[in-house]
Scaffold this motif. Structure first.
Motif, PDB file in Angstrom:
ATOM      1  N   MET A  65       0.857  -1.176   0.000  1.00 15.21           N
ATOM      2  CA  MET A  65       0.000   0.000   0.000  1.00 15.21           C
ATOM      3  C   MET A  65       0.905   1.242   0.000  1.00 15.21           C
ATOM      4  O   MET A  65       1.857   1.321   0.747  1.00 15.21           O
ATOM      5  N   THR A  66       0.558   2.195  -0.841  1.00 20.38           N
ATOM      6  CA  THR A  66       1.356   3.414  -0.941  1.00 20.38           C
ATOM      7  C   THR A  66       1.029   4.383   0.188  1.00 20.38           C
ATOM      8  O   THR A  66       0.019   4.231   0.891  1.00 20.38           O
ATOM      9  N   LYS A  67       1.883   5.386   0.354  1.00 16.33           N
ATOM     10  CA  LYS A  67       1.632   6.424   1.355  1.00 16.33           C
ATOM     11  C   LYS A  67       0.302   7.127   1.069  1.00 16.33           C
ATOM     12  O   LYS A  67      -0.476   7.419   1.981  1.00 16.33           O
ATOM     13  N   THR A  68       0.046   7.383  -0.211  1.00 17.20           N
ATOM     14  CA  THR A  68      -1.210   8.029  -0.608  1.00 17.20           C
ATOM     15  C   THR A  68      -2.406   7.185  -0.204  1.00 17.20           C
ATOM     16  O   THR A  68      -3.391   7.701   0.323  1.00 17.20           O
ATOM     17  N   GLU A  69      -2.321   5.886  -0.442  1.00 19.85           N
ATOM     18  CA  GLU A  69      -3.433   5.011  -0.073  1.00 19.85           C
ATOM     19  C   GLU A  69      -3.594   4.917   1.441  1.00 19.85           C
ATOM     20  O   GLU A  69      -4.716   4.829   1.940  1.00 19.85           O
ATOM     21  N   SER A  70      -2.505   4.964   2.166  1.00 17.94           N
ATOM     22  CA  SER A  70      -2.594   4.979   3.632  1.00 17.94           C
ATOM     23  C   SER A  70      -3.312   6.238   4.108  1.00 17.94           C
ATOM     24  O   SER A  70      -4.158   6.181   5.007  1.00 17.94           O
ATOM     25  N   GLN A  71      -2.981   7.371   3.502  1.00 14.47           N
ATOM     26  CA  GLN A  71      -3.663   8.622   3.852  1.00 14.47           C
ATOM     27  C   GLN A  71      -5.145   8.551   3.491  1.00 14.47           C
ATOM     28  O   GLN A  71      -6.005   9.024   4.243  1.00 14.47           O
ATOM     29  N   PHE A  72      -5.445   7.950   2.341  1.00 12.91           N
ATOM     30  CA  PHE A  72      -6.848   7.782   1.952  1.00 12.91           C
ATOM     31  C   PHE A  72      -7.582   6.942   2.989  1.00 12.91           C
ATOM     32  O   PHE A  72      -8.677   7.278   3.414  1.00 12.91           O
ATOM     33  N   ARG A  73      -6.983   5.827   3.404  1.00 14.12           N
ATOM     34  CA  ARG A  73      -7.630   4.947   4.384  1.00 14.12           C
ATOM     35  C   ARG A  73      -7.877   5.666   5.707  1.00 14.12           C
ATOM     36  O   ARG A  73      -8.934   5.497   6.311  1.00 14.12           O
ATOM     37  N   GLU A  74      -6.928   6.477   6.148  1.00 12.60           N
ATOM     38  CA  GLU A  74      -7.123   7.259   7.376  1.00 12.60           C
ATOM     39  C   GLU A  74      -8.317   8.192   7.219  1.00 12.60           C
ATOM     40  O   GLU A  74      -9.146   8.306   8.122  1.00 12.60           O
ATOM     41  N   TRP A  75      -8.397   8.876   6.091  1.00 10.58           N
ATOM     42  CA  TRP A  75      -9.523   9.778   5.827  1.00 10.58           C
ATOM     43  C   TRP A  75     -10.834   8.984   5.793  1.00 10.58           C
ATOM     44  O   TRP A  75     -11.828   9.390   6.399  1.00 10.58           O
ATOM     45  N   ALA A  76     -10.844   7.861   5.081  1.00 11.66           N
ATOM     46  CA  ALA A  76     -12.059   7.067   4.914  1.00 11.66           C
ATOM     47  C   ALA A  76     -12.576   6.541   6.253  1.00 11.66           C
ATOM     48  O   ALA A  76     -13.783   6.518   6.493  1.00 11.66           O
ATOM     49  N   LYS A  77     -11.660   6.137   7.128  1.00 12.80           N
ATOM     50  CA  LYS A  77     -12.073   5.643   8.443  1.00 12.80           C
ATOM     51  C   LYS A  77     -12.762   6.733   9.263  1.00 12.80           C
ATOM     52  O   LYS A  77     -13.688   6.453  10.025  1.00 12.80           O
ATOM     53  N   LYS A  78     -12.316   7.976   9.105  1.00 12.40           N
ATOM     54  CA  LYS A  78     -12.951   9.103   9.810  1.00 12.40           C
ATOM     55  C   LYS A  78     -14.270   9.482   9.146  1.00 12.40           C
ATOM     56  O   LYS A  78     -15.256   9.778   9.817  1.00 12.40           O
ATOM     57  N   GLU A  79     -14.280   9.477   7.828  1.00 11.08           N
ATOM     58  CA  GLU A  79     -15.463   9.886   7.064  1.00 11.08           C
ATOM     59  C   GLU A  79     -16.590   8.856   7.157  1.00 11.08           C
ATOM     60  O   GLU A  79     -17.763   9.207   7.161  1.00 11.08           O
ATOM     61  N   TYR A  80     -16.226   7.595   7.226  1.00  9.58           N
ATOM     62  CA  TYR A  80     -17.194   6.497   7.252  1.00  9.58           C
ATOM     63  C   TYR A  80     -16.924   5.602   8.463  1.00  9.58           C
ATOM     64  O   TYR A  80     -16.451   4.470   8.313  1.00  9.58           O
ATOM     65  N   PRO A  81     -17.217   6.095   9.670  1.00  8.54           N
ATOM     66  CA  PRO A  81     -16.941   5.290  10.866  1.00  8.54           C
ATOM     67  C   PRO A  81     -17.740   3.981  10.848  1.00  8.54           C
ATOM     68  O   PRO A  81     -18.873   3.943  10.388  1.00  8.54           O
ATOM     69  N   LYS A  82     -17.105   2.943  11.306  1.00  8.33           N
ATOM     70  CA  LYS A  82     -17.688   1.601  11.391  1.00  8.33           C
ATOM     71  C   LYS A  82     -17.944   0.963  10.028  1.00  8.33           C
ATOM     72  O   LYS A  82     -18.610  -0.066   9.943  1.00  8.33           O
ATOM     73  N   ALA A  83     -17.444   1.551   8.968  1.00  2.00           N
ATOM     74  CA  ALA A  83     -17.604   0.983   7.636  1.00  2.00           C
ATOM     75  C   ALA A  83     -16.624  -0.157   7.424  1.00  2.00           C
ATOM     76  O   ALA A  83     -15.605  -0.265   8.109  1.00  2.00           O
ATOM     77  N   VAL A  84     -16.935  -0.998   6.463  1.00  4.35           N
ATOM     78  CA  VAL A  84     -15.992  -2.004   5.992  1.00  4.35           C
ATOM     79  C   VAL A  84     -15.309  -1.395   4.771  1.00  4.35           C
ATOM     80  O   VAL A  84     -15.973  -1.024   3.802  1.00  4.35           O
ATOM     81  N   ILE A  85     -13.994  -1.252   4.842  1.00  2.00           N
ATOM     82  CA  ILE A  85     -13.213  -0.629   3.770  1.00  2.00           C
ATOM     83  C   ILE A  85     -12.297  -1.695   3.202  1.00  2.00           C
ATOM     84  O   ILE A  85     -11.486  -2.282   3.918  1.00  2.00           O
ATOM     85  N   LYS A  86     -12.424  -1.971   1.902  1.00  2.00           N
ATOM     86  CA  LYS A  86     -11.644  -3.026   1.271  1.00  2.00           C
ATOM     87  C   LYS A  86     -10.861  -2.497   0.082  1.00  2.00           C
ATOM     88  O   LYS A  86     -11.397  -1.782  -0.764  1.00  2.00           O
ATOM     89  N   LYS A  87      -9.590  -2.872   0.043  1.00  2.00           N
ATOM     90  CA  LYS A  87      -8.727  -2.576  -1.104  1.00  2.00           C
ATOM     91  C   LYS A  87      -8.991  -3.632  -2.166  1.00  2.00           C
ATOM     92  O   LYS A  87      -9.017  -4.824  -1.863  1.00  2.00           O
ATOM     93  N   ILE A  88      -9.198  -3.203  -3.395  1.00  2.00           N
ATOM     94  CA  ILE A  88      -9.380  -4.129  -4.505  1.00  2.00           C
ATOM     95  C   ILE A  88      -8.002  -4.396  -5.103  1.00  2.00           C
ATOM     96  O   ILE A  88      -7.353  -3.460  -5.578  1.00  2.00           O
ATOM     97  N   PRO A  89      -7.520  -5.621  -5.065  1.00  2.00           N
ATOM     98  CA  PRO A  89      -6.193  -5.890  -5.624  1.00  2.00           C
ATOM     99  C   PRO A  89      -6.209  -5.674  -7.133  1.00  2.00           C
ATOM    100  O   PRO A  89      -7.183  -6.010  -7.805  1.00  2.00           O
ATOM    101  N   ASP A  90      -5.130  -5.081  -7.636  1.00  2.00           N
ATOM    102  CA  ASP A  90      -5.072  -4.848  -9.076  1.00  2.00           C
ATOM    103  C   ASP A  90      -4.089  -5.811  -9.719  1.00  2.00           C
ATOM    104  O   ASP A  90      -3.495  -6.666  -9.061  1.00  2.00           O
ATOM    105  N   PHE A  91      -3.922  -5.669 -11.012  1.00  2.00           N
ATOM    106  CA  PHE A  91      -3.084  -6.577 -11.789  1.00  2.00           C
ATOM    107  C   PHE A  91      -1.665  -6.658 -11.229  1.00  2.00           C
ATOM    108  O   PHE A  91      -1.067  -7.716 -11.182  1.00  2.00           O
TER     109      PHE A  91
END
Length: 114
Positions: A1-27
């Motif tokens: 996971m990149t630094k950018t994606e880590s920052q996104f996940r931190e934001w998403a956890k705050k924006e969507y508390p108690k949500a299930v957040i899943k990374k879609i693996p790419d090629f």
């Protein structure tokens, strides 16, 4: 996971508390074409499914033709045609973070951030 994606996940956890957040693996991660073109993340929150593509490393303009792969343009358009929105979480070099919809990028071809 990149630094950018880590920052996104931190934001998403705050924006969507108690949500299930899943990374879609790419090629690059799995070496098969099953998930090619899908957005980077899917969030399940309060009965909704929310899709996010995470983009970084560009100036103040996001361009449909140069910042998305051919597969992303195809799959995002297919998803859009079913009535589902794909959000693009942008980390620009000069204008900070922004969230835009694929629909707007499709309509305008490029988005210049202010």
């Amino acid at each position: 996971m990149t630094k950018t994606e880590s920052q996104f996940r931190e934001w998403a956890k705050k924006e969507y508390p108690k949500a299930v957040i899943k990374k879609i693996p790419d090629f690059k991660q799995v070496g098969c074409s099953g998930a090619v073109g899908l957005p980077d993340y899917v969030i399940f929150h309060k009965g909704k499914t929310i899709w996010f593509e995470v983009k970084s490393g560009f100036g103040d303009t996001l361009n449909l033709k140069t910042h998305l792969t051919d597969w992303q343009r195809i799959v995002f358009s297919q998803v859009f045609q079913t009535g589902v929105e794909v959000n693009i979480y942008c980390f620009t070099k000069t204008k900070g973070r922004h969230i835009i919809s694929y629909r707007d990028l499709l309509i305008y071809g490029k988005i210049k951030f202010k």
